[in-house]
Design a protein around this motif. Structure first.
Motif, mmCIF file in Angstrom:
data_model
loop_
_atom_site.group_PDB
_atom_site.id
_atom_site.type_symbol
_atom_site.label_atom_id
_atom_site.label_comp_id
_atom_site.label_asym_id
_atom_site.label_seq_id
_atom_site.Cartn_x
_atom_site.Cartn_y
_atom_site.Cartn_z
ATOM 1 N N PRO A 128 0.833 -1.209 0.000
ATOM 2 C CA PRO A 128 0.000 0.000 0.000
ATOM 3 C C PRO A 128 0.868 1.260 0.000
ATOM 4 C CG PRO A 128 -0.008 -1.035 2.160
ATOM 5 C CD PRO A 128 0.740 -1.956 1.245
ATOM 6 N N LYS A 129 0.335 2.293 -0.583
ATOM 7 C CA LYS A 129 1.011 3.585 -0.563
ATOM 8 C C LYS A 129 0.748 4.250 0.783
ATOM 9 C CE LYS A 129 2.482 3.862 -4.899
ATOM 10 N NZ LYS A 129 3.882 4.042 -5.249
ATOM 11 N N LEU A 130 1.769 4.876 1.339
ATOM 12 C CA LEU A 130 1.620 5.595 2.606
ATOM 13 C C LEU A 130 1.167 7.032 2.389
ATOM 14 C CD1 LEU A 130 4.823 4.406 4.536
ATOM 15 C CD2 LEU A 130 2.500 3.474 4.636
ATOM 16 N N SER A 131 1.202 7.469 1.130
ATOM 17 C CA SER A 131 0.848 8.849 0.809
ATOM 18 C C SER A 131 0.476 8.933 -0.666
ATOM 19 C CB SER A 131 2.059 9.740 1.121
ATOM 20 O OG SER A 131 2.186 10.804 0.253
ATOM 21 N N ALA A 132 -0.316 9.930 -0.975
ATOM 22 C CA ALA A 132 -0.558 10.254 -2.383
ATOM 23 C C ALA A 132 0.725 10.894 -2.929
ATOM 24 C CB ALA A 132 -1.726 11.228 -2.482
ATOM 25 N N PRO A 133 0.880 10.944 -4.251
ATOM 26 C CA PRO A 133 2.063 11.614 -4.801
ATOM 27 C C PRO A 133 2.172 13.049 -4.277
ATOM 28 C CG PRO A 133 0.939 10.392 -6.523
ATOM 29 C CD PRO A 133 0.057 10.344 -5.304
ATOM 30 N N ASN A 134 3.363 13.391 -3.812
ATOM 31 C CA ASN A 134 3.593 14.699 -3.208
ATOM 32 C C ASN A 134 5.081 14.997 -3.341
ATOM 33 O OD1 ASN A 134 4.330 16.676 -1.219
ATOM 34 N ND2 ASN A 134 2.358 16.342 -0.224
ATOM 35 N N GLU A 135 5.409 15.938 -4.219
ATOM 36 C CA GLU A 135 6.806 16.219 -4.529
ATOM 37 C C GLU A 135 7.606 16.670 -3.310
ATOM 38 O OE1 GLU A 135 9.174 19.217 -7.477
ATOM 39 O OE2 GLU A 135 7.313 18.322 -8.244
ATOM 40 N N SER A 136 7.038 17.550 -2.488
ATOM 41 C CA SER A 136 7.794 18.035 -1.326
ATOM 42 C C SER A 136 7.947 16.943 -0.272
ATOM 43 C CB SER A 136 7.145 19.285 -0.724
ATOM 44 O OG SER A 136 5.831 19.006 -0.286
ATOM 45 N N LEU A 137 6.920 16.124 -0.064
ATOM 46 C CA LEU A 137 7.030 15.013 0.884
ATOM 47 C C LEU A 137 8.015 13.972 0.370
ATOM 48 C CD1 LEU A 137 6.105 13.712 3.514
ATOM 49 C CD2 LEU A 137 4.176 12.705 2.256
ATOM 50 N N SER A 138 8.029 13.767 -0.936
ATOM 51 C CA SER A 138 8.978 12.835 -1.539
ATOM 52 C C SER A 138 10.411 13.298 -1.277
ATOM 53 C CB SER A 138 8.725 12.727 -3.044
ATOM 54 O OG SER A 138 9.715 11.933 -3.660
ATOM 55 N N ALA A 139 10.684 14.572 -1.511
ATOM 56 C CA ALA A 139 12.037 15.109 -1.277
ATOM 57 C C ALA A 139 12.402 15.048 0.196
ATOM 58 C CB ALA A 139 12.120 16.548 -1.794
ATOM 59 N N LEU A 140 11.452 15.411 1.070
ATOM 60 C CA LEU A 140 11.708 15.390 2.511
ATOM 61 C C LEU A 140 11.991 13.974 3.003
ATOM 62 C CD1 LEU A 140 11.720 16.942 5.235
ATOM 63 C CD2 LEU A 140 9.280 16.415 5.386
ATOM 64 N N SER A 141 11.186 13.004 2.577
ATOM 65 C CA SER A 141 11.389 11.631 3.044
ATOM 66 C C SER A 141 12.660 11.027 2.462
ATOM 67 C CB SER A 141 10.171 10.765 2.736
ATOM 68 O OG SER A 141 9.838 10.810 1.374
ATOM 69 N N ASN A 142 13.034 11.407 1.243
ATOM 70 C CA ASN A 142 14.296 10.938 0.670
ATOM 71 C C ASN A 142 15.470 11.504 1.464
ATOM 72 O OD1 ASN A 142 15.939 9.564 -1.285
ATOM 73 N ND2 ASN A 142 16.342 11.554 -2.204
ATOM 74 N N ASP A 143 15.421 12.799 1.768
ATOM 75 C CA ASP A 143 16.487 13.413 2.575
ATOM 76 C C ASP A 143 16.552 12.766 3.961
ATOM 77 O OD1 ASP A 143 17.046 15.119 0.473
ATOM 78 O OD2 ASP A 143 16.035 16.854 1.365
ATOM 79 N N ALA A 144 15.398 12.504 4.549
ATOM 80 C CA ALA A 144 15.354 11.857 5.866
ATOM 81 C C ALA A 144 15.954 10.458 5.793
ATOM 82 C CB ALA A 144 13.918 11.796 6.384
ATOM 83 N N HIS A 145 15.637 9.720 4.739
ATOM 84 C CA HIS A 145 16.161 8.359 4.564
ATOM 85 C C HIS A 145 17.688 8.381 4.531
ATOM 86 C CE1 HIS A 145 15.515 4.148 3.589
ATOM 87 N NE2 HIS A 145 16.282 4.243 2.517
ATOM 88 N N GLU A 146 18.240 9.314 3.783
ATOM 89 C CA GLU A 146 19.702 9.426 3.682
ATOM 90 C C GLU A 146 20.319 9.871 5.007
ATOM 91 O OE1 GLU A 146 21.076 11.633 0.290
ATOM 92 O OE2 GLU A 146 19.679 10.604 -1.050
ATOM 93 N N LEU A 147 19.741 10.872 5.652
ATOM 94 C CA LEU A 147 20.270 11.351 6.930
ATOM 95 C C LEU A 147 20.181 10.262 7.994
ATOM 96 C CD1 LEU A 147 21.343 13.599 8.790
ATOM 97 C CD2 LEU A 147 18.961 14.237 9.197
ATOM 98 N N LEU A 148 19.044 9.588 8.079
ATOM 99 C CA LEU A 148 18.878 8.513 9.055
ATOM 100 C C LEU A 148 19.898 7.397 8.826
ATOM 101 C CD1 LEU A 148 14.982 8.315 9.144
ATOM 102 C CD2 LEU A 148 16.466 9.122 10.987
ATOM 103 N N PHE A 149 20.224 7.136 7.561
ATOM 104 C CA PHE A 149 21.234 6.114 7.264
ATOM 105 C C PHE A 149 22.565 6.484 7.902
ATOM 106 C CE2 PHE A 149 24.882 4.925 4.625
ATOM 107 C CZ PHE A 149 24.860 3.551 4.816
ATOM 108 N N TRP A 150 23.003 7.723 7.728
ATOM 109 C CA TRP A 150 24.312 8.113 8.267
ATOM 110 C C TRP A 150 24.297 8.176 9.793
ATOM 111 C CZ3 TRP A 150 28.035 6.953 5.381
ATOM 112 C CH2 TRP A 150 27.911 7.028 3.992
ATOM 113 N N VAL A 151 23.168 8.546 10.380
ATOM 114 C CA VAL A 151 23.046 8.503 11.846
ATOM 115 C C VAL A 151 23.105 7.052 12.311
ATOM 116 C CG1 VAL A 151 21.539 9.011 13.806
ATOM 117 C CG2 VAL A 151 21.776 10.686 11.966
ATOM 118 N N LEU A 152 22.445 6.154 11.578
ATOM 119 C CA LEU A 152 22.487 4.735 11.915
ATOM 120 C C LEU A 152 23.920 4.199 11.814
ATOM 121 C CD1 LEU A 152 20.948 2.108 12.636
ATOM 122 C CD2 LEU A 152 20.644 1.753 10.170
ATOM 123 N N VAL A 153 24.641 4.570 10.770
ATOM 124 C CA VAL A 153 26.030 4.136 10.618
ATOM 125 C C VAL A 153 26.861 4.570 11.830
ATOM 126 C CG1 VAL A 153 28.172 4.539 9.302
ATOM 127 C CG2 VAL A 153 26.038 4.003 8.095
#
Length: 189
Positions: A128-153
């Protein structure tokens, strides 16, 4: 043999979940760091789907691990551990669990908000999709994914360094109690 954790060590279920999650996160990290270099061929989309599918497995395993820990408890700190170290270990574990939940959720949200074609887990089940298409949410969640990865590392490096410090310099059981017992060795049976 008990499957649950004892006051002295992690049980086999906790050990299995711990090391399986470690292995899968390592695979996800390697794939995630290299898939951007792949040409946009069918192989790229296969690798991308594999990355997302394994991320969903990690999410499920972390939920199982948290549930198991609530059910089976956790070992006490090793005898002689200063209170501040025990508190830091508890905080680190809580942050690791939070990051291991947030990472796949942020990736799933990125996939959902990006408006890409539906994601099918290992090509089998449409997620299932967690959200409808949303360019700003897409960019924010992508940035969060990358930042969270480096914090996890960074947090995983700290966690591993602390375990090695205890093993090599404190000569206590902090590390070995997350490892399977050797058959026929001390305490086996």
């Amino acid at each position: 043999m008990s499957w649950k954790n004892s006051a002295e060590r992690w049980g086999p279920v906790s050990q299995l979940l711990h090391w399986l999650i470690v292995l899968l996160v390592l695979v996800l990290a390697i794939v995630g760091l290299t898939m951007g270099e792949l040409p946009k061929t069918p192989k790229y989309f296969w690798v991308y789907t594999l990355h997302k599918s394994v991320g969903i497995i990690v999410l499920a395993l972390v939920l199982v691990r948290i549930g198991w820990r609530l059910h089976a408890g956790a070992p006490r700190p090793v005898a002689g551990t200063p209170a501040w170290q025990a508190r830091m270990a508890s905080l680190t574990h809580a942050l690791l669990y939070a990051l291991l939940l947030a990472m796949p959720l942020s990736g799933w949200l990125y996939d959902s908000a990006s408006g890409l074609r539906p994601f099918r887990w290992f090509g089998l089940v449409e997620m299932p999709k967690l959200s409808a298409p949303n360019e700003s949410l897409s960019a924010l969640s992508n940035d969060a994914h990358e930042l969270l990865f480096w914090v996890l590392v960074a947090l995983v490096a700290l966690h591993a360094a602390a375990a090695l410090y205890h093993h090599l310099f404190q000569h206590d059981a902090t590390l070995t109690r997350m490892l399977p017992r050797r058959r026929g060795g001390p305490g086996a049976g």
